[in-house]
Write an enzyme that holds these catalytic residues in place. Sequence first.
Site, PDB file in Angstrom:
ATOM      1  N   ASP A 224       0.737  -1.374   0.175  1.00 15.53           N
ATOM      2  CA  ASP A 224       0.152   0.058   0.122  1.00 15.53           C
ATOM      3  C   ASP A 224       0.882   1.274   0.059  1.00 15.53           C
ATOM      4  OD1 ASP A 224      -1.939   2.021   0.139  1.00 15.53           O
ATOM      5  OD2 ASP A 224      -2.587   1.356   1.965  1.00 15.53           O
ATOM      6  N   HIS A 226       1.049   4.553  -2.647  1.00  9.66           N
ATOM      7  CA  HIS A 226       0.450   5.166  -3.934  1.00  9.66           C
ATOM      8  C   HIS A 226       1.769   5.631  -4.678  1.00  9.66           C
ATOM      9  CE1 HIS A 226      -3.711   5.577  -2.222  1.00  9.66           C
ATOM     10  NE2 HIS A 226      -3.168   4.149  -1.890  1.00  9.66           N
ATOM     11  N   GLU A 256      -5.678   9.740  -5.294  1.00  6.44           N
ATOM     12  CA  GLU A 256      -5.032   9.945  -3.947  1.00  6.44           C
ATOM     13  C   GLU A 256      -3.355   9.872  -4.332  1.00  6.44           C
ATOM     14  OE1 GLU A 256      -8.288   8.126  -0.835  1.00  6.44           O
ATOM     15  OE2 GLU A 256      -6.898   6.813  -2.211  1.00  6.44           O
TER      16      GLU A 256
END
Length: 279
Positions: A224, A226, A256
């Site tokens: 996780d 980004h 995001e």
Amino acid sequence: MLYIGCHLSSSRGLAAMGRQALELGANTFQFFTRNPRGSRAKPLDEADAAALTALLQSHAFAPIIAHAPYTLNLCAAVEDRRTFAWETLADDLSRMEHLPGQLYNLHPGSHVGQGPEAGAAWIAQALNAVLRPEQTTTVLLETMAGKGSEVGGRFEELKAILDQVELREKVGVCLDTCHVWDAGYDLAGNLDGVLEEFDRVIGLDRLRAIHLNDSCNPLGSRKDRHARIGEGAIGTEALARVVRHPALRHLPFCLETPNELPGYAQEIALLRRLAEEAV
């Protein structure tokens, strides 16, 4: 039409976020309901909420997304933490009714050793306790990367929650492209297959929003992190196929990515161009 926006800071107020979204070329956006790493929420300004509602209607925005703070864990092993999460969720949903018809996104939680089945049961119990038939807000469970004891790294884990929620029509799913990639779903190599699996397990009718992010990590990393569009392992063309896909085009997409506002404006323009090229 592509409905796309990004995460904005609510520090200047609700209507200001709407105006900022327009300046960026967006027709949806996301914001935190309160301190994302804490619990405090600013007092609700009803006039400001009404002004944002009018702006959204006059500019034909897609539903916007309010994001719960990261501190919420509806399936925490410690009762006090579950109680805090449940009370915060109830307060947020009450406040959201001043922005009728929008979306409220939350990370399902971490079972912290209790097991995903117990986690799903706690999460569903919380939703059954706070959801109301008269509410206009749809709660979204976000797909997760599967790190640690996160619930939601597999579609089946989200289904286990949804199957136990009594007010079915009040709950949906937000698919995060970085998270599902990191969880092992190959969006770049087999987008149709991933969506077919989602439809088989959960149902595409439950998919209500997309978090559009590239990933810093390889497929199945469960980490996780980004990345900006085109700067990660998923890649620009694969994410362009996501915004072009006929099963997804009607949904609000929210970036995001690790960006400042100019970077978001560039990504919004890029994705609009890529989406239009397929028409």
